[in-house]
Design a protein around this motif. Structure first.
Motif, PDB file in Angstrom:
ATOM      1  N   ASP A   1      32.894  30.660  29.737  1.00 54.08           N
ATOM      2  CA  ASP A   1      32.808  30.452  31.591  1.00 54.08           C
ATOM      3  C   ASP A   1      33.937  29.870  31.908  1.00 54.08           C
ATOM      4  N   ARG A   2      34.696  29.326  31.380  1.00 51.06           N
ATOM      5  CA  ARG A   2      36.172  28.423  31.948  1.00 51.06           C
ATOM      6  C   ARG A   2      36.992  29.258  32.436  1.00 51.06           C
ATOM      7  N   HIS A   3      36.895  30.350  32.228  1.00 44.97           N
ATOM      8  CA  HIS A   3      38.042  31.495  32.680  1.00 44.97           C
ATOM      9  C   HIS A   3      37.506  32.664  33.726  1.00 44.97           C
ATOM     10  N   VAL A   4      36.689  32.195  34.519  1.00 42.08           N
ATOM     11  CA  VAL A   4      36.407  32.725  35.515  1.00 42.08           C
ATOM     12  C   VAL A   4      36.961  32.370  36.943  1.00 42.08           C
ATOM     13  N   GLY A   5      38.124  32.912  37.100  1.00 46.38           N
ATOM     14  CA  GLY A   5      39.033  32.698  38.106  1.00 46.38           C
ATOM     15  C   GLY A   5      40.091  33.665  38.437  1.00 46.38           C
ATOM     16  N   ASP A   6      41.232  33.250  38.531  1.00 48.58           N
ATOM     17  CA  ASP A   6      42.319  34.000  38.968  1.00 48.58           C
ATOM     18  C   ASP A   6      42.785  34.804  37.855  1.00 48.58           C
ATOM     19  N   PRO A   7      42.731  36.359  38.013  1.00 44.07           N
ATOM     20  CA  PRO A   7      43.226  37.357  36.960  1.00 44.07           C
ATOM     21  C   PRO A   7      44.599  37.084  36.646  1.00 44.07           C
ATOM     22  N   ALA A   8      45.344  36.826  37.404  1.00 45.82           N
ATOM     23  CA  ALA A   8      47.045  36.386  37.086  1.00 45.82           C
ATOM     24  C   ALA A   8      46.906  35.618  35.890  1.00 45.82           C
ATOM     25  N   GLN A   9      46.035  34.194  35.953  1.00 47.06           N
ATOM     26  CA  GLN A   9      46.102  33.268  35.004  1.00 47.06           C
ATOM     27  C   GLN A   9      45.656  33.877  33.796  1.00 47.06           C
ATOM     28  N   ILE A  10      44.545  34.651  33.717  1.00 43.52           N
ATOM     29  CA  ILE A  10      43.944  35.051  32.620  1.00 43.52           C
ATOM     30  C   ILE A  10      44.978  35.941  31.916  1.00 43.52           C
ATOM     31  N   VAL A  11      45.646  36.704  32.684  1.00 42.68           N
ATOM     32  CA  VAL A  11      46.579  37.635  32.105  1.00 42.68           C
ATOM     33  C   VAL A  11      47.779  36.833  31.415  1.00 42.68           C
ATOM     34  N   ALA A  12      48.369  35.959  32.027  1.00 38.62           N
ATOM     35  CA  ALA A  12      49.305  35.177  31.415  1.00 38.62           C
ATOM     36  C   ALA A  12      48.901  34.293  30.157  1.00 38.62           C
ATOM     37  N   GLU A  13      47.490  33.852  30.329  1.00 33.99           N
ATOM     38  CA  GLU A  13      47.347  33.203  28.895  1.00 33.99           C
ATOM     39  C   GLU A  13      46.999  34.399  27.867  1.00 33.99           C
ATOM     40  N   LEU A  14      46.626  35.360  28.130  1.00 31.87           N
ATOM     41  CA  LEU A  14      46.438  36.247  27.036  1.00 31.87           C
ATOM     42  C   LEU A  14      47.722  36.814  26.556  1.00 31.87           C
TER      43      LEU A  14
ATOM     44  N   VAL B   1      40.523  47.994  30.034  1.00 32.75           N
ATOM     45  CA  VAL B   1      39.271  47.603  30.919  1.00 32.75           C
ATOM     46  C   VAL B   1      39.820  47.100  32.535  1.00 32.75           C
ATOM     47  N   ALA B   2      39.055  47.185  33.170  1.00 34.48           N
ATOM     48  CA  ALA B   2      39.321  47.176  34.571  1.00 34.48           C
ATOM     49  C   ALA B   2      39.405  45.648  34.904  1.00 34.48           C
ATOM     50  N   ILE B   3      38.840  44.678  34.528  1.00 34.71           N
ATOM     51  CA  ILE B   3      38.857  43.132  34.647  1.00 34.71           C
ATOM     52  C   ILE B   3      39.675  42.656  33.662  1.00 34.71           C
ATOM     53  N   PRO B   4      40.494  41.637  34.092  1.00 36.14           N
ATOM     54  CA  PRO B   4      41.471  41.029  32.885  1.00 36.14           C
ATOM     55  C   PRO B   4      40.484  40.125  32.245  1.00 36.14           C
ATOM     56  N   GLY B   5      40.583  40.012  31.100  1.00 38.56           N
ATOM     57  CA  GLY B   5      39.986  39.114  30.134  1.00 38.56           C
ATOM     58  C   GLY B   5      38.514  39.650  29.852  1.00 38.56           C
ATOM     59  N   ASP B   6      38.329  40.923  30.088  1.00 36.02           N
ATOM     60  CA  ASP B   6      37.183  41.611  29.806  1.00 36.02           C
ATOM     61  C   ASP B   6      37.328  42.260  28.424  1.00 36.02           C
ATOM     62  N   VAL B   7      36.333  42.471  27.621  1.00 36.98           N
ATOM     63  CA  VAL B   7      36.241  43.292  26.436  1.00 36.98           C
ATOM     64  C   VAL B   7      36.215  44.764  26.658  1.00 36.98           C
ATOM     65  N   CYS B   8      36.341  45.567  25.977  1.00 44.77           N
ATOM     66  CA  CYS B   8      36.141  47.018  25.850  1.00 44.77           C
ATOM     67  C   CYS B   8      34.684  47.246  25.273  1.00 44.77           C
TER      68      CYS B   8
ATOM     69  N   CYS C   1      42.353  45.197  26.600  1.00 46.14           N
ATOM     70  CA  CYS C   1      41.136  44.464  26.040  1.00 46.14           C
ATOM     71  C   CYS C   1      41.424  43.254  25.728  1.00 46.14           C
ATOM     72  N   ALA C   2      40.520  42.007  25.844  1.00 43.89           N
ATOM     73  CA  ALA C   2      41.095  40.780  25.482  1.00 43.89           C
ATOM     74  C   ALA C   2      41.080  40.704  24.009  1.00 43.89           C
ATOM     75  N   LEU C   3      40.641  41.407  23.271  1.00 40.64           N
ATOM     76  CA  LEU C   3      40.774  41.060  21.701  1.00 40.64           C
ATOM     77  C   LEU C   3      42.103  41.484  21.254  1.00 40.64           C
ATOM     78  N   PRO C   4      42.789  40.478  20.401  1.00 50.29           N
ATOM     79  CA  PRO C   4      44.103  40.895  19.837  1.00 50.29           C
ATOM     80  C   PRO C   4      43.879  42.020  19.176  1.00 50.29           C
ATOM     81  N   GLY C   5      45.200  42.859  19.551  1.00 48.59           N
ATOM     82  CA  GLY C   5      45.310  44.220  18.775  1.00 48.59           C
ATOM     83  C   GLY C   5      44.480  45.383  19.470  1.00 48.59           C
ATOM     84  N   CYS C   6      43.611  45.166  20.292  1.00 47.23           N
ATOM     85  CA  CYS C   6      43.072  46.133  20.983  1.00 47.23           C
ATOM     86  C   CYS C   6      43.962  46.575  22.282  1.00 47.23           C
TER      87      CYS C   6
END
Length: 125
Positions: A52-65, A30-37, A21-26
């Motif tokens: 809406d700025r993070h609708v793109g590459d899932p690998a980039q979202i995972v790296a930022e998180l 989730v199936a989609i990187p950056g999504d919330v459970c 889950c994208a929230l810290p500590g959870c």
């Protein structure tokens, strides 16, 4: 003749299907990187907003998180590694509110505020 399985069905491929889950500590999957459970959606409801700025590459979202979470973990590790001698007035007092868990417990004064033994043990682990 039927047989029953007693072995664990966990496989390596399951880790590739889900991210946390994208929230810290959870750590809920989730199936989609950056999504919330769904549990966090229920708990936080209208306080969550989409970015809406993070609708793109899932690998980039995972790296930022991961980078965000690495900074938090580094702070916890630095705090745990700071084993300086306790201050002279570090006697625990009952009924104080711990700054980490926000529960009333027997706490010890620290630089950040009152800290209970339970949270101190969790951070050190």
């Amino acid at each position: 003749m039927s047989t029953t399985r007693t072995e664990s069905t966990d496989s390596l491929w399951q880790g590739e299907l889900f991210t946390a889950c994208a929230l810290p500590g959870c750590l809920a999957p989730v199936a989609i990187p950056g999504d919330v459970c769904t549990t966090c959606r229920t708990a936080f409801g209208g306080m969550l907003r989409t970015n809406d700025r993070h609708v793109g590459d899932p690998a980039q979202i995972v790296a930022e998180l991961d980078a965000r979470d690495a900074g938090v973990l580094a702070q916890y590790r630095a705090r745990a590694a700071n084993t300086a001698a306790p201050e002279q007035d570090s006697t625990p007092k009952r009924g104080q509110v711990c700054w980490l868990c926000e529960e009333r417990r027997t706490c010890t004064p620290e630089k950040a505020g009152w800290e209970c033994a339970r949270c101190r043990d969790t951070v050190l682990a």
